[in-house]
Write an enzyme that holds these catalytic residues in place. Sequence first.
Site, PDB file in Angstrom:
ATOM      1  N   GLY A 198      -0.134  -5.829  52.713  1.00 13.33           N
ATOM      2  CA  GLY A 198       0.316  -7.044  51.941  1.00 13.33           C
ATOM      3  C   GLY A 198      -0.785  -7.778  51.472  1.00 13.33           C
ATOM      4  O   GLY A 198      -1.702  -8.065  52.483  1.00 13.33           O
ATOM      5  N   ASP A 241       0.013 -12.548  58.602  1.00 11.04           N
ATOM      6  CA  ASP A 241       0.708 -12.384  59.828  1.00 11.04           C
ATOM      7  C   ASP A 241      -0.028 -12.930  61.013  1.00 11.04           C
ATOM      8  O   ASP A 241       0.655 -13.200  62.025  1.00 11.04           O
ATOM      9  CB  ASP A 241       1.176 -11.099  59.974  1.00 11.04           C
ATOM     10  CG  ASP A 241       2.304 -10.742  58.927  1.00 11.04           C
ATOM     11  OD1 ASP A 241       2.503 -11.568  57.842  1.00 11.04           O
ATOM     12  OD2 ASP A 241       2.548  -9.426  58.888  1.00 11.04           O
TER      13      ASP A 241
HETATM   14  O1  F6P Z   1       1.703  -7.524  55.642  1.00  6.98           O
HETATM   15  C1  F6P Z   1       2.069  -8.860  55.578  1.00  6.98           C
HETATM   16  C2  F6P Z   1       3.495  -9.275  55.016  1.00  6.98           C
HETATM   17  O2  F6P Z   1       3.322 -10.229  54.087  1.00  6.98           O
HETATM   18  C3  F6P Z   1       4.540  -9.494  56.252  1.00  6.98           C
HETATM   19  O3  F6P Z   1       4.638 -10.860  56.453  1.00  6.98           O
HETATM   20  C4  F6P Z   1       5.856  -9.200  55.361  1.00  6.98           C
HETATM   21  O4  F6P Z   1       6.727  -8.632  56.461  1.00  6.98           O
HETATM   22  C5  F6P Z   1       5.411  -7.867  54.666  1.00  6.98           C
HETATM   23  O5  F6P Z   1       3.923  -8.062  54.475  1.00  6.98           O
HETATM   24  C6  F6P Z   1       6.101  -7.711  53.375  1.00  6.98           C
HETATM   25  O6  F6P Z   1       5.652  -6.627  52.932  1.00  6.98           O
HETATM   26  P1  F6P Z   1       5.939  -5.918  51.547  1.00  6.98           P
HETATM   27  O7  F6P Z   1       4.994  -6.708  50.353  1.00  6.98           O
HETATM   28  O8  F6P Z   1       5.705  -4.560  51.492  1.00  6.98           O
HETATM   29  O9  F6P Z   1       7.083  -6.125  51.091  1.00  6.98           O
END
Ligand code: F6P
Length: 418
Positions: A11, A142
């Site tokens: 993310g 996170d």
């Molecule tokens: O990796 C961090 C994060 O932002 C988390 O807080 C969240 O649950 C997740 O990524 C969401 O991931 P994606 O962008 O793959 O939906």
Amino acid sequence: MKNVIVGQSGGPTSVINSSLLGVYQTAKERGADIVYGMVHGIRGLLDEDVIDLSTEIRNELDMDLLKRTPSSFLGSCRYKLPDLEGNEDTYEKIFAILKKLEIYAFFYIGGNDSMDTIKKLSDYGKQVKSPIRFMGVPKTIDNDLMITDHTPGFGSAAKYIAATMKEVIRDGLVYDYPVVSVVEVMGRNAGWLTSAAALAKGDDCEGVDMIFLPERVFDVEYFLKKVGELLKENRSIVIAVSEGVKVADGRYVCELADHVDYVDMFGHKQLAGTARYLAGEVAKKYGCKTRAIELSSLQRCAAHVMARVDMTEAFNAGGAAVKYAFDPDPESKTGEGMTGMVVTLKRVLDDPYICITEPADVHEIANIEKKVPQEWITKDGTNVTDDLVHYIHPLIQAEIIPLWVNGLPHHIKRGHTD
Ligand code: F6P
């Protein structure tokens, strides 16, 4: 071999491009010929989708814009490399590509899942006695990486959460009848970012009424009872809830309402709908006006309220990774730089806040989640302690002004020609 390669994974955050710049600038200063960027991380590298970063970062203005541009400039991926055993062909392919590009060092900017890539590649590299150095650069809103005091990306997201809570609290008080606002915050299975809601409280702000983290089992009935108690005395109630809260049987609260069917390669379910579900339950029980506010991607790309402390640390983490990979490793007799390590941030002092970088073994970081300690959550599980507020406070400090063009923050795009 004088070239290096860098990728962004997982993310995004508001400051992930500062780490990219930290790697780029430091590698150039240390004599790297070409700094390649992987387009969409290791997934792109497998397709040999790489770019020469000097064609993208051409002058001071590009650098200034890159630092102020949220999300991963190179594109990201959520791609898990297969286990080494039985999948040697994948590793042979990657190392052949790296050899062709004459790579001396490989940098990967990511969280605990992405560090799995550094772990596997550095393990394989050692096994085949490859000279290539593999280094992890930490990143995640996170804040759930082991060993490091905190992660680049967290401070800016925390600043956005706290600022947004202040605004939601003001908005909630506008009418003369009760409103319950439930604000859903990211962070998957760790409640660090949701805790940042506590920072909203101050001379000018009442603060949020309750905070629920995934480190405690969530009980919907208990939640409704607490809302009922607050409704007796307050007109507006603002509650911060983590997207990752789970009920006693292990289901995410968002699964109580919606069918969550997207699961990524690391086995993570896409979490969304917790606030919507809880606001619905409050409306059903108390018949009052409710709002479900899902901050979703907004909280990880709000570069217009980036914390300068966070941005600087993200840049330094990228630079430190290059330094560790290029300087002779004091632990090794070969004179080579480090490999299989991740840059961590070590808080030396709280006031004045001083933080330095240190390397740590990737095996102690990859695939492991650091949770909020139980003692930083109040006994009744509806708030966090002052210790947690003090821990976050230095990380949200100072601002960096966007470069405004035509009334809006200006960003840099891959492949720009201006
Ligand atoms: O990796 C961090 C994060 O932002 C988390 O807080 C969240 O649950 C997740 O990524 C969401 O991931 P994606 O962008 O793959 O939906």
